[in-house]
Structures are given as structure tokens and as C-alpha cells.
Design a protein around this motif. Structure first.
Motif, PDB file in Angstrom:
ATOM      1  N   SER A  43      43.499 100.944 -12.122  1.00 36.01           N
ATOM      2  CA  SER A  43      43.787 102.248 -11.563  1.00 36.01           C
ATOM      3  C   SER A  43      43.908 102.152 -10.035  1.00 36.01           C
ATOM      4  O   SER A  43      43.418 101.228  -9.421  1.00 36.01           O
ATOM      5  N   ILE A  44      44.530 103.146  -9.458  1.00 34.26           N
ATOM      6  CA  ILE A  44      44.730 103.180  -8.014  1.00 34.26           C
ATOM      7  C   ILE A  44      43.408 103.539  -7.337  1.00 34.26           C
ATOM      8  O   ILE A  44      42.699 104.433  -7.771  1.00 34.26           O
ATOM      9  N   GLN A  45      43.100 102.863  -6.249  1.00 32.49           N
ATOM     10  CA  GLN A  45      41.832 103.043  -5.532  1.00 32.49           C
ATOM     11  C   GLN A  45      41.931 104.106  -4.438  1.00 32.49           C
ATOM     12  O   GLN A  45      41.584 103.864  -3.288  1.00 32.49           O
ATOM     13  N   VAL A  46      42.389 105.287  -4.795  1.00 34.05           N
ATOM     14  CA  VAL A  46      42.599 106.353  -3.814  1.00 34.05           C
ATOM     15  C   VAL A  46      41.285 106.730  -3.127  1.00 34.05           C
ATOM     16  O   VAL A  46      41.274 106.973  -1.920  1.00 34.05           O
ATOM     17  N   ASP A  47      40.187 106.759  -3.865  1.00 38.97           N
ATOM     18  CA  ASP A  47      38.903 107.107  -3.251  1.00 38.97           C
ATOM     19  C   ASP A  47      38.565 106.154  -2.108  1.00 38.97           C
ATOM     20  O   ASP A  47      38.172 106.576  -1.026  1.00 38.97           O
ATOM     21  N   THR A  48      38.728 104.865  -2.351  1.00 44.58           N
ATOM     22  CA  THR A  48      38.440 103.862  -1.321  1.00 44.58           C
ATOM     23  C   THR A  48      39.411 104.001  -0.158  1.00 44.58           C
ATOM     24  O   THR A  48      38.997 103.963   1.010  1.00 44.58           O
ATOM     25  N   TRP A  49      40.673 104.165  -0.446  1.00 44.16           N
ATOM     26  CA  TRP A  49      41.693 104.281   0.605  1.00 44.16           C
ATOM     27  C   TRP A  49      41.447 105.482   1.503  1.00 44.16           C
ATOM     28  O   TRP A  49      41.733 105.447   2.694  1.00 44.16           O
ATOM     29  N   MET A  50      40.937 106.562   0.906  1.00 40.10           N
ATOM     30  CA  MET A  50      40.715 107.773   1.700  1.00 40.10           C
ATOM     31  C   MET A  50      39.396 107.726   2.473  1.00 40.10           C
ATOM     32  O   MET A  50      39.117 108.614   3.267  1.00 40.10           O
ATOM     33  N   ARG A  51      38.595 106.684   2.256  1.00 37.51           N
ATOM     34  CA  ARG A  51      37.341 106.536   3.018  1.00 37.51           C
ATOM     35  C   ARG A  51      37.528 105.691   4.270  1.00 37.51           C
ATOM     36  O   ARG A  51      36.833 105.878   5.257  1.00 37.51           O
ATOM     37  N   LYS A  52      38.448 104.726   4.221  1.00 34.31           N
ATOM     38  CA  LYS A  52      38.639 103.829   5.364  1.00 34.31           C
ATOM     39  C   LYS A  52      40.030 103.230   5.312  1.00 34.31           C
ATOM     40  O   LYS A  52      40.675 103.232   4.276  1.00 34.31           O
ATOM     41  N   GLY A  53      40.473 102.733   6.427  1.00 31.75           N
ATOM     42  CA  GLY A  53      41.752 102.050   6.467  1.00 31.75           C
ATOM     43  C   GLY A  53      42.907 102.922   6.913  1.00 31.75           C
ATOM     44  O   GLY A  53      42.730 104.029   7.432  1.00 31.75           O
ATOM     45  N   GLU A  54      44.109 102.400   6.684  1.00 34.21           N
ATOM     46  CA  GLU A  54      45.322 103.034   7.197  1.00 34.21           C
ATOM     47  C   GLU A  54      45.591 104.408   6.592  1.00 34.21           C
ATOM     48  O   GLU A  54      46.074 105.302   7.279  1.00 34.21           O
ATOM     49  N   LEU A  55      45.297 104.594   5.308  1.00 31.20           N
ATOM     50  CA  LEU A  55      45.558 105.897   4.693  1.00 31.20           C
ATOM     51  C   LEU A  55      44.638 106.961   5.273  1.00 31.20           C
ATOM     52  O   LEU A  55      45.062 108.088   5.529  1.00 31.20           O
TER      53      LEU A  55
ATOM     54  N   GLU B 172      43.372 106.885   8.274  1.00 29.20           N
ATOM     55  CA  GLU B 172      43.867 107.105   9.628  1.00 29.20           C
ATOM     56  C   GLU B 172      45.086 108.024   9.623  1.00 29.20           C
ATOM     57  O   GLU B 172      45.207 108.914  10.467  1.00 29.20           O
ATOM     58  N   LEU B 173      45.977 107.821   8.658  1.00 28.01           N
ATOM     59  CA  LEU B 173      47.152 108.688   8.522  1.00 28.01           C
ATOM     60  C   LEU B 173      46.719 110.108   8.200  1.00 28.01           C
ATOM     61  O   LEU B 173      47.226 111.078   8.774  1.00 28.01           O
ATOM     62  N   PHE B 174      45.771 110.242   7.280  1.00 27.18           N
ATOM     63  CA  PHE B 174      45.252 111.564   6.913  1.00 27.18           C
ATOM     64  C   PHE B 174      44.735 112.291   8.154  1.00 27.18           C
ATOM     65  O   PHE B 174      45.102 113.440   8.409  1.00 27.18           O
ATOM     66  N   ASP B 175      43.881 111.622   8.911  1.00 28.23           N
ATOM     67  CA  ASP B 175      43.307 112.247  10.105  1.00 28.23           C
ATOM     68  C   ASP B 175      44.384 112.633  11.117  1.00 28.23           C
ATOM     69  O   ASP B 175      44.327 113.704  11.716  1.00 28.23           O
ATOM     70  N   ALA B 176      45.369 111.764  11.306  1.00 24.00           N
ATOM     71  CA  ALA B 176      46.434 112.017  12.275  1.00 24.00           C
ATOM     72  C   ALA B 176      47.319 113.193  11.856  1.00 24.00           C
ATOM     73  O   ALA B 176      47.700 114.019  12.683  1.00 24.00           O
ATOM     74  N   VAL B 177      47.630 113.297  10.587  1.00 26.74           N
ATOM     75  CA  VAL B 177      48.553 114.325  10.088  1.00 26.74           C
ATOM     76  C   VAL B 177      47.845 115.653   9.836  1.00 26.74           C
ATOM     77  O   VAL B 177      48.326 116.714  10.238  1.00 26.74           O
ATOM     78  N   MET B 178      46.703 115.602   9.202  1.00 27.06           N
ATOM     79  CA  MET B 178      46.070 116.822   8.717  1.00 27.06           C
ATOM     80  C   MET B 178      45.354 117.624   9.796  1.00 27.06           C
ATOM     81  O   MET B 178      45.096 118.810   9.611  1.00 27.06           O
TER      82      MET B 178
ATOM     83  N   GLY C 197      39.084 111.730  -3.442  1.00 26.88           N
ATOM     84  CA  GLY C 197      40.252 110.964  -3.011  1.00 26.88           C
ATOM     85  C   GLY C 197      41.569 111.530  -3.498  1.00 26.88           C
ATOM     86  O   GLY C 197      42.525 111.640  -2.729  1.00 26.88           O
ATOM     87  N   GLU C 198      41.631 111.915  -4.766  1.00 26.86           N
ATOM     88  CA  GLU C 198      42.885 112.445  -5.308  1.00 26.86           C
ATOM     89  C   GLU C 198      43.224 113.790  -4.678  1.00 26.86           C
ATOM     90  O   GLU C 198      44.388 114.067  -4.400  1.00 26.86           O
ATOM     91  N   LYS C 199      42.226 114.625  -4.433  1.00 21.07           N
ATOM     92  CA  LYS C 199      42.473 115.913  -3.768  1.00 21.07           C
ATOM     93  C   LYS C 199      43.001 115.689  -2.358  1.00 21.07           C
ATOM     94  O   LYS C 199      43.974 116.309  -1.941  1.00 21.07           O
ATOM     95  N   LEU C 200      42.323 114.812  -1.620  1.00 20.52           N
ATOM     96  CA  LEU C 200      42.722 114.536  -0.243  1.00 20.52           C
ATOM     97  C   LEU C 200      44.123 113.944  -0.186  1.00 20.52           C
ATOM     98  O   LEU C 200      44.937 114.321   0.656  1.00 20.52           O
TER      99      LEU C 200
ATOM    100  N   GLN D  89      49.966 114.459   0.882  1.00 19.94           N
ATOM    101  CA  GLN D  89      51.344 114.394   0.411  1.00 19.94           C
ATOM    102  C   GLN D  89      52.063 115.727   0.616  1.00 19.94           C
ATOM    103  O   GLN D  89      53.222 115.756   1.021  1.00 19.94           O
ATOM    104  N   PHE D  90      51.366 116.822   0.332  1.00 19.82           N
ATOM    105  CA  PHE D  90      51.974 118.136   0.512  1.00 19.82           C
ATOM    106  C   PHE D  90      52.283 118.399   1.988  1.00 19.82           C
ATOM    107  O   PHE D  90      53.368 118.874   2.330  1.00 19.82           O
ATOM    108  N   GLN D  91      51.340 118.066   2.878  1.00 25.42           N
ATOM    109  CA  GLN D  91      51.570 118.270   4.304  1.00 25.42           C
ATOM    110  C   GLN D  91      52.718 117.398   4.798  1.00 25.42           C
ATOM    111  O   GLN D  91      53.548 117.848   5.598  1.00 25.42           O
TER     112      GLN D  91
END
Length: 76
Positions: free
Chosen positions: A1-13, A15-21, A47-50, A55-57
Motif C-alpha cells: 500500500s502507499i505510505q501516505v501517512d509517512t509521506w505526510m509526516r516528513k519529507g518532500e510531500l 514540505e509541499l503541503f506546508d508551502a501550498v496549504m 495522511g489520506e485526508k491531508l 490535491q484539491f488545493q
């Protein structure tokens, strides 16, 4: 499965979330996002909610859609 929870805790995703949202023109309330992120960082699986909010933003930013109090319209 996709590790969205981990990606949304650290790393480039994250960072993108913080920059965009947290931009001034972002749709979602900063307090709401900060609370959701704090819970996620504390172990709640948001992670999936975030990712969905991000994606919507990004879609709104890409296609120039403005959301007003009474309608959604495409900016010219």
C-alpha cells in the motif's frame, strides 16, 4: 500500500503541503490544518485526508478556480 501517512509526516510531500496549504490564497482555514497536522504527527492516521486536501488545493491553484461565498467560478 502507499505510505501516505509517512509521506505526510516528513519529507518532500510534507514540505509541499506546508508551502501550498498555508499560503494566503489557500482555501482551508490555517487553524483547521494545524490541528489536523498536529493530530497526524501525534499518531492519528490523517495522511489520506491531508493528501486529499493538498490535491484539491493544487487543482484549484492549477485551474484558476475561485470559490466565493455563493458560487464557484473560473477566473479569467
Amino acid at each position: 500500500s502507499i505510505q501516505v501517512d509517512t509521506w505526510m509526516r516528513k519529507g518532500e510531500l510534507r514540505e509541499l503541503f506546508d508551502a501550498v496549504m498555508f499560503e494566503d490564497n489557500a482555501l482551508f482555514d490555517n487553524e483547521f490544518l494545524t490541528t489536523l497536522l498536529a493530530k497526524h504527527d501525534g499518531g492519528v492516521s490523517n495522511g489520506e485526508k491531508l493528501f486529499g486536501l493538498l490535491q484539491f488545493q493544487l487543482w484549484l491553484d492549477r485551474y484558476g478556480v475561485a470559490i466565493g461565498s455563493n458560487n464557484i467560478k473560473r477566473e479569467s
